[in-house]
Scaffold this motif. Structure first.
Motif, PDB file in Angstrom:
ATOM      1  N   GLN A  15      11.713  -9.221  -0.532  1.00 14.29           N
ATOM      2  CA  GLN A  15      12.689  -8.254  -1.271  1.00 14.29           C
ATOM      3  C   GLN A  15      12.393  -8.227  -2.674  1.00 14.29           C
ATOM      4  O   GLN A  15      12.496  -6.829  -3.127  1.00 14.29           O
ATOM      5  N   ALA A  16      10.999  -8.677  -3.414  1.00 15.64           N
ATOM      6  CA  ALA A  16      10.450  -8.285  -5.300  1.00 15.64           C
ATOM      7  C   ALA A  16       9.942  -6.158  -4.040  1.00 15.64           C
ATOM      8  O   ALA A  16      10.310  -5.623  -4.595  1.00 15.64           O
ATOM      9  N   LEU A  17       9.731  -6.321  -2.820  1.00 16.22           N
ATOM     10  CA  LEU A  17       9.185  -4.905  -2.418  1.00 16.22           C
ATOM     11  C   LEU A  17      10.642  -3.881  -2.057  1.00 16.22           C
ATOM     12  O   LEU A  17      10.624  -2.972  -2.401  1.00 16.22           O
ATOM     13  N   ILE A  18      11.232  -4.677  -1.419  1.00 12.01           N
ATOM     14  CA  ILE A  18      12.630  -3.171  -1.547  1.00 12.01           C
ATOM     15  C   ILE A  18      13.400  -3.033  -2.678  1.00 12.01           C
ATOM     16  O   ILE A  18      14.171  -1.491  -2.574  1.00 12.01           O
ATOM     17  N   ASP A  19      13.275  -4.263  -3.899  1.00 12.52           N
ATOM     18  CA  ASP A  19      13.381  -3.001  -5.046  1.00 12.52           C
ATOM     19  C   ASP A  19      12.845  -2.582  -5.714  1.00 12.52           C
ATOM     20  O   ASP A  19      12.978  -1.377  -6.547  1.00 12.52           O
ATOM     21  N   TYR A  20      11.377  -3.063  -5.511  1.00 18.02           N
ATOM     22  CA  TYR A  20      10.183  -1.645  -6.205  1.00 18.02           C
ATOM     23  C   TYR A  20      10.770  -0.618  -5.111  1.00 18.02           C
ATOM     24  O   TYR A  20      10.715   0.720  -5.833  1.00 18.02           O
ATOM     25  N   GLY A  21      10.920  -0.259  -4.241  1.00 22.00           N
ATOM     26  CA  GLY A  21      11.045   0.658  -2.759  1.00 22.00           C
ATOM     27  C   GLY A  21      12.159   1.573  -2.884  1.00 22.00           C
ATOM     28  O   GLY A  21      11.789   2.338  -3.495  1.00 22.00           O
ATOM     29  N   CYS A  34       0.534  -1.429  -0.226  1.00 22.27           N
ATOM     30  CA  CYS A  34      -0.693   0.371   0.224  1.00 22.27           C
ATOM     31  C   CYS A  34       0.573   1.214   0.106  1.00 22.27           C
ATOM     32  O   CYS A  34       0.303   2.348  -0.418  1.00 22.27           O
ATOM     33  N   TRP A  35       1.607   1.035   0.833  1.00 17.54           N
ATOM     34  CA  TRP A  35       2.772   2.476   0.775  1.00 17.54           C
ATOM     35  C   TRP A  35       3.354   2.328  -0.745  1.00 17.54           C
ATOM     36  O   TRP A  35       3.616   4.223  -1.667  1.00 17.54           O
ATOM     37  N   LEU A  36       4.078   1.396  -1.225  1.00 21.33           N
ATOM     38  CA  LEU A  36       4.297   1.814  -2.946  1.00 21.33           C
ATOM     39  C   LEU A  36       2.845   2.172  -3.609  1.00 21.33           C
ATOM     40  O   LEU A  36       3.713   2.793  -4.464  1.00 21.33           O
TER      41      LEU A  36
END
Length: 219
Positions: free
Chosen positions: A77-83, A16-18
């Motif tokens: 890891q996907a979230l970290i990369d997108y972030g 949701c932050w993304l």
């Protein structure tokens, strides 16, 4: 007539932050369309007790099988990369407590009434996903209210009561009843919906489609 986008989300949902960042980017991509962005509450797990629970233990129970643990790790890891691409500094290792998010949603509700809904969402996401703060704690919520220039005394007084609990619960109930089971979900003019942290390009097309198909005026 503006396109009213209602973003249904939870403050303990990393996607949701993304999603917030991406819908804001999408809005900037269609400057010729007037958009009103509103934030609506959704609790992914309303069974969390008011005081919250230990985060690591909660996650162990939620992802108990090896396959689930692997999926969880890949998702992080996907979230970290997108972030990194969106300048969102996720720090999952800093999170120690899984709060009940109702009171955080109440803070967003009050902030939105003062045209500070986006600031409240951003501050709450950062507090939880970067700073590892307990956003169910009233002291933390009052501090966040102060950060976004809401009156901390008024917010503290409101949090000590059941103010707007019924309102927030009613909004959550409505969105569950219309079929929302995952967040973020975006609803345009109560006509069209998009689900998930889609790319800004897709969300911009979603906004433009809503602008080109306005609601029929009442007779």
């Amino acid at each position: 007539m503006p396109v009213v986008i209602e973003m249904v989300s939870d403050l303990v949902c990393p996607w949701c932050w993304l999603g917030k960042r991406r819908i804001e980017t999408a809005i900037a991509m269609v400057p010729d369309v007037e958009v009103e962005l509103l934030f609506r509450p959704y609790e992914l797990d309303p069974s969390i007790p008011a005081g919250g629970v230990d985060y690591k233990e909660y996650m162990r129970k939620a992802f108990s099988s090896p396959e689930a643990k692997e999926r969880s790790g890949a998702m992080r890891q996907a979230l970290i990369d997108y972030g990194e691409a969106e300048d969102i500094p996720y720090r999952f290792d800093e999170i120690t407590w899984r709060p009940n998010s109702l009171d955080a949603h109440r803070l967003v509700h009050w902030a939105q009434g003062q045209k500070k809904g986006a600031a409240a969402k951003e501050a709450l996401f950062r507090a939880f996903f970067h700073d590892g703060r307990d956003i169910g704690d009233h002291g933390v919520l009052v501090d966040i209210a102060r950060q976004i220039d809401l009156d901390p005394t008024i917010v503290a007084d409101l949090l000590s009561t059941d103010a707007d609990v019924v309102t927030v619960r009613a909004e959550e109930k409505y969105f569950r009843e219309v079929g929302i089971t995952g967040v973020p979900t975006y609803i345009a003019n109560r006509q069209f919906a998009a689900q998930g942290a889609e790319t800004p390009e897709k969300l911009a097309r979603f906004i433009r489609h809503a602008a080109e198909h306005p609601p029929a005026e009442s007779a």
